[in-house]
Design an enzyme around this catalytic site. Structure first.
Site, PDB file in Angstrom:
ATOM      1  N   ASP A  13       0.901  -1.238   0.062  1.00 34.26           N
ATOM      2  CA  ASP A  13      -0.063   0.031   0.005  1.00 34.26           C
ATOM      3  C   ASP A  13       0.828   1.038   0.083  1.00 34.26           C
ATOM      4  O   ASP A  13       1.710   1.221   0.790  1.00 34.26           O
ATOM      5  CB  ASP A  13      -1.000  -0.100   1.284  1.00 34.26           C
ATOM      6  CG  ASP A  13      -1.993   0.945   1.354  1.00 34.26           C
ATOM      7  OD1 ASP A  13      -2.698   1.064   0.525  1.00 34.26           O
ATOM      8  OD2 ASP A  13      -2.147   1.763   2.329  1.00 34.26           O
ATOM      9  N   GLU A  66       1.443  -0.502  -4.976  1.00 30.72           N
ATOM     10  CA  GLU A  66       0.353   0.679  -5.272  1.00 30.72           C
ATOM     11  C   GLU A  66       1.398   2.090  -5.464  1.00 30.72           C
ATOM     12  O   GLU A  66       1.642   2.521  -4.548  1.00 30.72           O
ATOM     13  CB  GLU A  66      -0.783   0.879  -3.966  1.00 30.72           C
ATOM     14  CG  GLU A  66      -1.366   1.566  -4.710  1.00 30.72           C
ATOM     15  CD  GLU A  66      -2.221   2.639  -3.393  1.00 30.72           C
ATOM     16  OE1 GLU A  66      -3.417   3.053  -3.695  1.00 30.72           O
ATOM     17  OE2 GLU A  66      -1.699   2.421  -2.314  1.00 30.72           O
TER      18      GLU A  66
HETATM   19  C1  GLC Z   1      -4.306   3.002  -0.287  1.00 27.88           C
HETATM   20  C2  GLC Z   1      -5.460   2.214  -0.357  1.00 27.88           C
HETATM   21  C3  GLC Z   1      -6.774   3.026   0.368  1.00 27.88           C
HETATM   22  C4  GLC Z   1      -6.462   3.584   1.654  1.00 27.88           C
HETATM   23  C5  GLC Z   1      -5.313   4.094   1.660  1.00 27.88           C
HETATM   24  C6  GLC Z   1      -4.695   4.471   3.078  1.00 27.88           C
HETATM   25  O1  GLC Z   1      -4.313   4.184  -1.242  1.00 27.88           O
HETATM   26  O2  GLC Z   1      -5.732   1.678  -1.743  1.00 27.88           O
HETATM   27  O3  GLC Z   1      -7.929   2.221   0.126  1.00 27.88           O
HETATM   28  O4  GLC Z   1      -7.328   4.517   1.900  1.00 27.88           O
HETATM   29  O5  GLC Z   1      -4.008   3.662   1.146  1.00 27.88           O
HETATM   30  O6  GLC Z   1      -4.205   3.095   3.696  1.00 27.88           O
END
Ligand code: GLC
Length: 566
Positions: free
Chosen positions: A201, A243
């Protein structure tokens, strides 16, 4: 080699345990319920499951606010249930990757509680503090409109703490060697319990320098190599899927020039341009985005997706492009979110038009990368815009026409099921679609199977083939002396196109249709002419079946007549 790098030619399916299947009737999905649905997933043909966070959490950001990295939230089951689940996956040849949320913790995590208690606490330096309110406290919010600042004052600590996301998600000080060691320990723990890797993440924020005096955060890319090395020492075929919604010029920093950092990244750049292409019927910006994200090490892979659990982020498009996507797919203010995106599910965005849904899925499966399917999209599930923020597209899975769609036997589902309108569970559910050979579910199953049979997409080199028509995207892949070619008509009107496959000699003479009997033979000048129905798509293997070349019924000038649903 091919099978070792399983992520190069897989199909990933993401789901949230809490909204998938509830076995104990408390209204919250759990691992026992998910275990019962493994044959459904196996039948769909996916090769890996990506689980969103399931660790103990107050649940203020759908689990992305963790209080214990080494456990299972009791609402979902126990560690024992988790291991039963990974064992069930293993029995079926399914891999599991899990979310690794280590940019921040919940403010209820004991590390943060200890940290705020005293300046002398061992955990104090695990977070990012400032005695005074930093000058840039009102900048860099990830959730504009909902989140007011990136620094908040903590009374108990008598200091300000940094939070890139919501104020209940204090950022970990990821430069601290203790924090770095803990991140490795978390990975090692779950690897030991049977997972094949992590969806990491918020990676750009994890590796950024943080602090009150940091004006322009600097990415510490070496951290990525450290994560990967550790993982591969522990388990050679485990991966990290990052991500990282970054500009193409920094992609290689994330993958590592020697392929020594992230194994996979989500291709946000292509995702946004893909939606623009669907909205405008113009494939050129999409082709450009493919070219821009082409450089990557041979072992690296893109994760290709349509929708995920967050909003469809359009922040990297030009204003005009973004407005075109808003106009087509999210015209109302309450469909939009954080000034940059659309919060709807795929099917309602595309007006429930089966032709467009197939087109979008076909593109996702044939653009360079590994497709990532969001649970429920295989049924064409809808959204509930009455639910706040991103929750509208996180409603429970619709299994059947039973009460609460068969998701729970209890009477209080954690989020309401969609029970009204064309996307209500009476119409859209897995049981019904399983019985209908032409359903979205059965179509998805066939397209997933075919996608796995064209490893050229996952492994090969691609080129976009020129046609004179911007509404049509033609893309060819070559790998180990095999070639495949895909054609997509983004326009609702039929198009006639002509193109040369671009391979030397006779190689591109015959296009064998993988989804119907509608093959194509080049004319004397080596060109194929296709008549594509509105939103039509074709999957071809190039050459190969020599006997087909002799058949007189295959002629380029008459091919393309049939709009066979695959
Ligand atoms: C990422 C996740 C999202 C979350 C954020 C904070 O962007 O995809 O859903 O709110 O991280 O952890």
């Amino acid at each position: 080699m091919i099978d070792d790098l399983w992520y190069k030619n897989g199909v990933i399916y993401c789901l949230s345990v809490g909204t998938y299947m509830d076995a104990n009737g408390d209204g919250v999905g759990d691992f026992k319920g998910l275990l019962r649905r493994l044959d459904y997933l196996h039948g769909l043909g996916i090769t890996a499951i990506w689980l969103m966070p399931f660790q103990p959490s107050p649940g203020r950001d759908d689990g992305y606010d963790i209080t214990d990295y080494y456990g299972v939230d009791p609402r979902y089951g126990t560690l024992g249930d988790f291991v039963e689940f990974t064992h069930g996956c293993k029995q079926r040849g399914l891999r599991v990757i899990i979310d690794l949320v280590v940019n921040h913790t919940s403010d209820q995590h004991h590390w943060f509680r200890e940290a705020r208690r005293s300046k002398d606490s061992f955990y104090r330096d695990w977070y990012v503090w400032s005695d005074k309110r930093p000058a840039n406290a009102n900048t860099g919010m990830v959730f504009p409109g909902v989140q007011k600042s990136t620094w908040s004052r903590d009374k108990e600590a008598g200091a300000w703490y940094f939070h890139r996301f919501y104020d209940f998600q204090p950022d970990l000080n990821t430069s601290n060697p203790h924090v770095q060691a803990e991140i490795l320990k978390i990975m090692g723990f779950w690897i030991q319990l049977g997972v094949s890797g992590f969806r990491m993440d918020a990676v750009p924020f994890i590796i950024a320098t943080k602090g009150a005096n940091v004006r322009k955060p600097v990415e510490q890319y070496d951290m990525l190599r450290a994560f990967r090395e550790f993982l591969q020492w522990r388990q050679g075929n485990a991966i990290i899927l990052a991500e990282a919604n970054v500009l193409p010029k920094t992609d290689m920093e994330y993958f590592g020039r020697d392929g020594d950092r992230m194994h996979m990244m989500f291709n946000f750049h292509v995702n946004q341009h893909l939606f623009y292409a669907l909205a405008s019927a113009d494939s050129r910006p999409l082709a450009k985005s493919l070219a821009a994200t082409k450089p990557r090490p041979a072992t690296a892979q893109w994760g290709l997706f349509l929708r995920n659990h967050d909003e469809l982020d359009l922040g990297r498009l030009t204003k005009a492009q973004r407005n075109a996507v808003f106009k087509a797919f999210g015209p109302d203010k309450d469909m939009q979110l954080y000034d940059r995106g659309i919060r709807r599910r795929l099917a309602p965005m595309l007006g429930g038009d089966r032709r467009r849904l197939e087109l979008a899925y076909s593109l996702m499966c044939t653009l360079p990368g590994t497709p990532v399917i969001r649970y429920g999209d295989e049924l064409g599930m809808g959204d509930n815009l009455e639910l706040p923020e991103r929750n509208c597209a996180r409603t429970p899975m619709q299994w059947s026409t039973e009460p609460h769609a068969g998701f729970t036997e209890g009477d209080r589902p954690c989020l309401p099921l969609i029970d009204k309108g064309p996307y209500g569970y009476e119409h859209v559910n897995a049981a019904k679609q399983r019985r209908d050979p032409n359903s979205m579910l059965n179509w998805t199953e066939r397209i997933v199977r075919m996608r796995k049979e064209v490893p050229e997409v996952g492994w090969g080199d691609f080129r976009v083939i020129a046609t004179r028509d911007p509404a049509v995207l033609v893309i060819r892949y070559d790998w180990r002396n095999n070639s495949v070619l895909f054609v997509h008509n983004l326009d609702e009107r039929p198009r006639e196109i002509a193109f040369a496959v671009g391979l030397p000699g006779d190689a591109g003479k015959l296009l064998v249709n993988l989804l119907s009997e509608d093959h194509s033979r080049a004319n004397k000048r080596g060109r194929h002419r296709l008549l594509l129905e509105g939103y039509g798509y074709r999957w071809y293997r190039i050459g190969g079946l020599d006997y087909l070349l002799k058949r007189s019924d295959i002629d380029s000038d008459t091919s393309g007549k049939a709009a066979q649903p695959a």
